[in-house]
Design a protein around this motif. Structure first.
Motif, PDB file in Angstrom:
ATOM      1  N   LEU A 104       0.880  -1.369   0.086  1.00  0.00           N
ATOM      2  CA  LEU A 104       0.007   0.037  -0.015  1.00  0.00           C
ATOM      3  C   LEU A 104       0.851   1.101   0.119  1.00  0.00           C
ATOM      4  O   LEU A 104       0.402   2.296   0.138  1.00  0.00           O
ATOM      5  CB  LEU A 104      -1.112  -0.020   1.233  1.00  0.00           C
ATOM      6  N   ASP A 105       2.203   1.001  -0.029  1.00  0.00           N
ATOM      7  CA  ASP A 105       3.349   2.364   0.098  1.00  0.00           C
ATOM      8  C   ASP A 105       4.081   2.076  -1.354  1.00  0.00           C
ATOM      9  O   ASP A 105       5.336   2.040  -0.773  1.00  0.00           O
ATOM     10  CB  ASP A 105       3.570   2.378   1.643  1.00  0.00           C
ATOM     11  N   PRO A 106       3.891   1.801  -2.491  1.00  0.00           N
ATOM     12  CA  PRO A 106       4.821   1.660  -3.181  1.00  0.00           C
ATOM     13  C   PRO A 106       5.869   2.755  -3.340  1.00  0.00           C
ATOM     14  O   PRO A 106       6.990   2.434  -3.805  1.00  0.00           O
ATOM     15  CB  PRO A 106       4.023   1.292  -4.630  1.00  0.00           C
ATOM     16  N   GLY A 107       5.680   3.939  -3.165  1.00  0.00           N
ATOM     17  CA  GLY A 107       6.586   4.995  -3.664  1.00  0.00           C
ATOM     18  C   GLY A 107       7.312   5.373  -2.483  1.00  0.00           C
ATOM     19  O   GLY A 107       7.891   6.357  -2.465  1.00  0.00           O
ATOM     20  N   GLY A 108       7.139   4.699  -1.212  1.00  0.00           N
ATOM     21  CA  GLY A 108       7.547   5.203   0.179  1.00  0.00           C
ATOM     22  C   GLY A 108       7.368   6.507   0.700  1.00  0.00           C
ATOM     23  O   GLY A 108       8.206   6.947   1.343  1.00  0.00           O
ATOM     24  N   THR A 109       6.051   6.819   0.577  1.00  0.00           N
ATOM     25  CA  THR A 109       5.611   8.143   1.222  1.00  0.00           C
ATOM     26  C   THR A 109       5.426   7.987   2.619  1.00  0.00           C
ATOM     27  O   THR A 109       5.644   8.772   3.303  1.00  0.00           O
ATOM     28  CB  THR A 109       4.622   8.842   0.442  1.00  0.00           C
ATOM     29  N   ARG A 110       5.157   6.866   3.280  1.00  0.00           N
ATOM     30  CA  ARG A 110       4.992   6.290   4.507  1.00  0.00           C
ATOM     31  C   ARG A 110       6.362   5.897   5.114  1.00  0.00           C
ATOM     32  O   ARG A 110       6.591   6.477   5.890  1.00  0.00           O
ATOM     33  CB  ARG A 110       3.802   5.335   4.630  1.00  0.00           C
ATOM     34  N   CYS A 111       6.861   4.729   4.355  1.00  0.00           N
ATOM     35  CA  CYS A 111       7.987   4.163   4.822  1.00  0.00           C
ATOM     36  C   CYS A 111       8.957   4.201   3.624  1.00  0.00           C
ATOM     37  O   CYS A 111       8.602   3.456   2.644  1.00  0.00           O
ATOM     38  CB  CYS A 111       7.931   2.981   5.278  1.00  0.00           C
ATOM     39  N   PRO A 112      10.001   5.033   3.602  1.00  0.00           N
ATOM     40  CA  PRO A 112      10.885   5.247   2.477  1.00  0.00           C
ATOM     41  C   PRO A 112      11.609   4.035   1.918  1.00  0.00           C
ATOM     42  O   PRO A 112      11.522   3.138   2.658  1.00  0.00           O
ATOM     43  CB  PRO A 112      12.046   6.210   3.222  1.00  0.00           C
ATOM     44  N   VAL A 113      11.710   3.870   0.701  1.00  0.00           N
ATOM     45  CA  VAL A 113      12.080   2.663   0.152  1.00  0.00           C
ATOM     46  C   VAL A 113      13.361   2.267   0.692  1.00  0.00           C
ATOM     47  O   VAL A 113      13.822   1.102   0.656  1.00  0.00           O
ATOM     48  CB  VAL A 113      11.947   2.609  -1.359  1.00  0.00           C
ATOM     49  N   SER A 114      14.240   3.098   1.042  1.00  0.00           N
ATOM     50  CA  SER A 114      15.601   2.846   1.505  1.00  0.00           C
ATOM     51  C   SER A 114      15.645   2.476   3.209  1.00  0.00           C
ATOM     52  O   SER A 114      16.938   2.340   3.464  1.00  0.00           O
ATOM     53  CB  SER A 114      16.716   4.082   1.388  1.00  0.00           C
ATOM     54  N   ALA A 115      14.452   2.480   3.671  1.00  0.00           N
ATOM     55  CA  ALA A 115      14.444   2.654   5.239  1.00  0.00           C
ATOM     56  C   ALA A 115      15.098   1.172   5.473  1.00  0.00           C
ATOM     57  O   ALA A 115      14.880   0.063   4.793  1.00  0.00           O
ATOM     58  CB  ALA A 115      13.234   2.449   5.726  1.00  0.00           C
ATOM     59  N   HIS A 116      16.036   1.100   6.571  1.00  0.00           N
ATOM     60  CA  HIS A 116      16.848  -0.133   6.954  1.00  0.00           C
ATOM     61  C   HIS A 116      15.590  -1.422   7.031  1.00  0.00           C
ATOM     62  O   HIS A 116      16.244  -2.589   6.431  1.00  0.00           O
ATOM     63  CB  HIS A 116      17.394   0.116   8.277  1.00  0.00           C
ATOM     64  N   ILE A 117      14.412  -1.299   7.696  1.00  0.00           N
ATOM     65  CA  ILE A 117      13.722  -2.665   7.458  1.00  0.00           C
ATOM     66  C   ILE A 117      13.055  -2.875   6.067  1.00  0.00           C
ATOM     67  O   ILE A 117      12.821  -4.058   5.910  1.00  0.00           O
ATOM     68  CB  ILE A 117      12.514  -2.490   8.575  1.00  0.00           C
ATOM     69  N   ARG A 118      12.822  -1.673   5.347  1.00  0.00           N
ATOM     70  CA  ARG A 118      12.303  -2.182   3.830  1.00  0.00           C
ATOM     71  C   ARG A 118      13.657  -2.683   3.022  1.00  0.00           C
ATOM     72  O   ARG A 118      13.367  -3.689   2.296  1.00  0.00           O
ATOM     73  CB  ARG A 118      11.806  -0.726   3.537  1.00  0.00           C
ATOM     74  N   ARG A 119      14.718  -2.386   3.324  1.00  0.00           N
ATOM     75  CA  ARG A 119      15.782  -3.033   2.613  1.00  0.00           C
ATOM     76  C   ARG A 119      16.033  -4.233   2.991  1.00  0.00           C
ATOM     77  O   ARG A 119      16.383  -5.078   2.266  1.00  0.00           O
ATOM     78  CB  ARG A 119      17.110  -2.119   2.820  1.00  0.00           C
ATOM     79  N   SER A 120      15.925  -4.594   4.502  1.00  0.00           N
ATOM     80  CA  SER A 120      16.350  -5.587   4.969  1.00  0.00           C
ATOM     81  C   SER A 120      15.430  -6.724   4.792  1.00  0.00           C
ATOM     82  O   SER A 120      15.734  -8.114   4.757  1.00  0.00           O
ATOM     83  CB  SER A 120      16.664  -5.612   6.695  1.00  0.00           C
ATOM     84  N   ASN A 121      14.155  -6.524   4.456  1.00  0.00           N
ATOM     85  CA  ASN A 121      12.929  -7.623   4.123  1.00  0.00           C
ATOM     86  C   ASN A 121      11.886  -6.711   3.485  1.00  0.00           C
ATOM     87  O   ASN A 121      11.029  -6.441   4.191  1.00  0.00           O
ATOM     88  CB  ASN A 121      12.554  -8.197   5.448  1.00  0.00           C
ATOM     89  N   PRO A 122      11.874  -6.765   2.031  1.00  0.00           N
ATOM     90  CA  PRO A 122      11.220  -5.923   1.329  1.00  0.00           C
ATOM     91  C   PRO A 122       9.771  -6.444   1.296  1.00  0.00           C
ATOM     92  O   PRO A 122       8.769  -5.918   0.780  1.00  0.00           O
ATOM     93  CB  PRO A 122      11.712  -5.658  -0.019  1.00  0.00           C
ATOM     94  N   ARG A 123       9.675  -7.662   2.179  1.00  0.00           N
ATOM     95  CA  ARG A 123       8.316  -8.272   2.376  1.00  0.00           C
ATOM     96  C   ARG A 123       7.532  -8.644   0.901  1.00  0.00           C
ATOM     97  O   ARG A 123       6.321  -8.283   0.974  1.00  0.00           O
ATOM     98  CB  ARG A 123       7.288  -7.356   3.271  1.00  0.00           C
ATOM     99  N   THR A 124       8.218  -8.908   0.114  1.00  0.00           N
ATOM    100  CA  THR A 124       7.578  -9.348  -1.656  1.00  0.00           C
ATOM    101  C   THR A 124       7.322 -10.558  -1.522  1.00  0.00           C
ATOM    102  O   THR A 124       7.938 -11.438  -0.977  1.00  0.00           O
ATOM    103  CB  THR A 124       8.574  -9.078  -2.590  1.00  0.00           C
ATOM    104  N   GLY A 125       6.114 -11.051  -2.358  1.00  0.00           N
ATOM    105  CA  GLY A 125       5.934 -12.269  -2.578  1.00  0.00           C
ATOM    106  C   GLY A 125       6.639 -12.765  -3.802  1.00  0.00           C
ATOM    107  O   GLY A 125       7.538 -12.274  -3.948  1.00  0.00           O
ATOM    108  N   ASP A 126       6.145 -13.984  -4.317  1.00  0.00           N
ATOM    109  CA  ASP A 126       6.865 -14.401  -5.549  1.00  0.00           C
ATOM    110  C   ASP A 126       6.861 -13.639  -6.769  1.00  0.00           C
ATOM    111  O   ASP A 126       7.371 -13.514  -7.641  1.00  0.00           O
ATOM    112  CB  ASP A 126       6.481 -15.787  -5.940  1.00  0.00           C
ATOM    113  N   TYR A 127       5.521 -12.767  -6.933  1.00  0.00           N
ATOM    114  CA  TYR A 127       5.357 -11.843  -7.883  1.00  0.00           C
ATOM    115  C   TYR A 127       4.831 -10.679  -7.559  1.00  0.00           C
ATOM    116  O   TYR A 127       4.160 -10.547  -6.129  1.00  0.00           O
ATOM    117  CB  TYR A 127       4.140 -12.662  -8.880  1.00  0.00           C
ATOM    118  N   PRO A 128       5.103  -9.547  -8.062  1.00  0.00           N
ATOM    119  CA  PRO A 128       4.462  -8.341  -7.771  1.00  0.00           C
ATOM    120  C   PRO A 128       3.136  -8.210  -7.656  1.00  0.00           C
ATOM    121  O   PRO A 128       2.434  -8.941  -8.461  1.00  0.00           O
ATOM    122  CB  PRO A 128       5.207  -7.309  -8.740  1.00  0.00           C
TER     123      PRO A 128
END
Ligand code: HEM
Length: 508
Positions: free
Chosen positions: A320-344
């Motif tokens: 729900l936050d593809p552009g990182g306006t809530r949680c920046p894309v580079s934030a440590h936890i987003r980089r460490s586990n982007p929480r993606t499934g097998d497909y976008p």
């Protein structure tokens, strides 16, 4: 898939199942083996704790792991050692290209490490003692017997402090962990796993079981016809005629990460015009969580297997936050586990899946974080060190600069696909999820790229859209030591304890 509700917890070291948060005191020792025979004798009766659940939980615990040199010195034969993974055999600091990939360059370079860096500085054994408050001194006496002193030379005691929920920058740590599927019931079938799941195949952290690909990670198997000592080892599930030295074992990665706490908060304070509210917001956007653990990303309406609906601190993905306006894309936890499934998100239908799986059809720049998270999870078991310093004290010009940091520890079945991938492709990479020329704001090195482009920026879009950039981030975290270890199962420890002495046995 065969369910196995009766998991062999009695053969697994406790750390793989429990974080042992109630055992607030730790004593981590790096040891050299000086008398292999005495080491084997000590190991044969050492009170190593298993993962069997007890009520009440034990008030002490002992865990042991060996580096490749440690296994050699214990007498493990080379034809067995060669079946460990290459990265374990070469070691964390064993080759320059690995150091470069992990960001271990400049101030992080192994030649500056206090341990594990230069040759001869890699310890044989990591011994981890845990105890309830006030019980450590007695526990040490129980473990450090006369035989122990004959067997080992203390190389170094790693600094740790009494467990607190917060890491030294002041954020609650240890919130998000994969939920290990001990009953082995979750399907690894690609077609059933489009969405992010927090439930993880046992074989991603423990050797000898199926991993997220449905395969067994290569590990040392021993032919009992050739080696009668191996008969007490478990059978290999995938090769029943062989005995499995790896089963119920795991690789343990440890990195001593120094945190410049005054430097972190003073930089953030200056970048926030000394406004306390803005300071908290900027720091939170670098981590991806507020200091109390509240995630910046919005909760997902889809159920995440392995996370309870009510667990607001963890019930989110970045859908729900593809552009990182809530949680920046580079934030440590987003980089460490982007929480993606097998497909976008939004990919359905056979044809579409094929196109995406082959890497075509990327319409949005953020789709380059296509790597599915489930193949890159880490079971974190680190402990902090150094005296506590609040952000309010850290911003004072005379803030104490005593050493503080994290003994980062993670347990994985595949060092290169899990730890090294996360560190390299997600944390350190200057390209991630559509962002460029920046790295993890906490962990990143700040060296420019070979073409001279700077990487010391942190982009964090304003919730209403426009990009904000914080420039010239200094390096906040510096590597001070580290090593790859192997934490054997309890039967494999007994195999090591009974390995016949070899000619190479000698004091070192
Ligand atoms: C001193 C260094 C570090 C600090 C201060 C730090 C801090 C944090 C904090 C505050 C969190 C959020 C709490 C949580 O979700 O548990 C977190 C999560 C995490 N960190 Fe770190 N970390 C450090 C090093 C590392 C390293 C070296 C790695 C991996 C190579 C790493 C991987 C992770 C992962 C996988 C998560 C969970 C992400 C998620 O599932 O949402 N961290 N870290």
């Amino acid at each position: 898939m065969k369910p196995s509700p009766n998991f062999e917890f009695d053969d697994l070291q406790a750390l793989l199942r429990f974080g042992s948060g109630h055992l607030t005191e730790t004593h981590f020792m790096l040891l050299q083996i000086k008398d292999a025979d005495a080491a084997r004798q000590w190991l044969s009766t050492a009170p190593v704790s298993s993962a069997t659940a007890t009520r009440p939980p034990p008030d002490t615990s002992l865990q042991i792991a060996f580096s490749v040199d440690g296994l050699r010195t214990m007498g493990l034969q080379e034809h067995i050692i060669k079946d460990f993974s290459d990265e374990f055999i070469t070691g964390l600091a064993g080759d320059e290209s690995r150091s470069r990939r992990l960001g271990d360059t400049g101030a992080n370079a192994p030649e500056h490490w206090e341990w594990g860096g230069k040759s001869g500085q890699t310890p044989h054994v990591l011994l981890m003692l845990y105890a309830q408050n006030g019980k450590m001194e007695d526990w040490k006496k129980t473990v450090e017997t006369k035989l122990f002193k004959r067997a080992f030379k203390l190389f170094m005691t790693l600094p740790t402090t009494e467990l607190e929920a917060k890491e030294p920058f002041g954020f609650i740590d240890g919130i998000s962990q994969p939920k290990i599927d001990w009953a082995q019931q979750q399907s690894t079938d690609l077609h059933e796993r489009d969405n992010y799941s927090n439930r993880l195949a046992v074989g991603e952290v423990v050797l000898g079981y199926r991993n997220e690909y449905g395969h067994y990670t290569p590990r040392p198997l021993i032919d009992p016809q050739q080696d009668i000592h191996a008969t007490s080892l478990p059978d290999a599930e995938d090769e029943p005629a062989m005995k499995d030295f790896g089963r119920n074992g795991s690789y343990l990665v440890i990195r001593q990460l120094h945190q410049d706490v005054p430097g972190f908060w003073q930089f953030i304070d200056a970048a926030s015009d000394a406004d306390p509210e803005k300071r908290e917001q900027l720091a939170a956007s670098m981590v991806g969580r507020e200091r109390d653990g509240t995630p910046l990303a919005p909760a997902t309406p889809n159920h995440i297997p392995g996370i309870a609906w009510q667990n607001r601190d963890n019930h989110f993905t970045y859908e729900l936050d593809p552009g990182g306006t809530r949680c920046p894309v580079s934030a440590h936890i987003r980089r460490s586990n982007p929480r993606t499934g097998d497909y976008p998100p939004g990919v359905s239908g056979f044809f579409s899946r094929i196109i995406k799986a082959l890497g075509f059809g990327q319409n949005r720049p953020d789709e380059d974080l296509i790597a599915s998270s489930r193949f890159h999870r880490l079971l974190r078991r680190g402990r902090s060190y150094g005296p506590r310093l609040t952000p309010e004290d850290a911003i004072k010009p005379d803030a104490s600069t005593e050493p503080r940091g994290l003994q980062f520890i993670c347990l994985v079945a595949n060092i290169s696909r899990q730890f090294e991938f996360v560190q390299n492709a997600w944390n350190i990479s200057s390209k991630f999820g559509g962002v460029q020329n920046e790295r993890d704001p906490l962990l990143g090195i700040r060296a420019p790229l070979l073409n001279g482009e700077e990487t010391d920026h942190f982009n964090h879009p304003h919730p209403s859209g426009p990009m904000r950039t914080t420039a010239h981030l200094p390096q906040f975290i510096t590597v001070r030591g580290g090593s790859y270890f192997f934490m054997p199962g309890l039967r494999a420890l007994q195999y090591l304890a009974t390995t016949p002495a070899t000619d190479s046995d000698s004091s070192s």
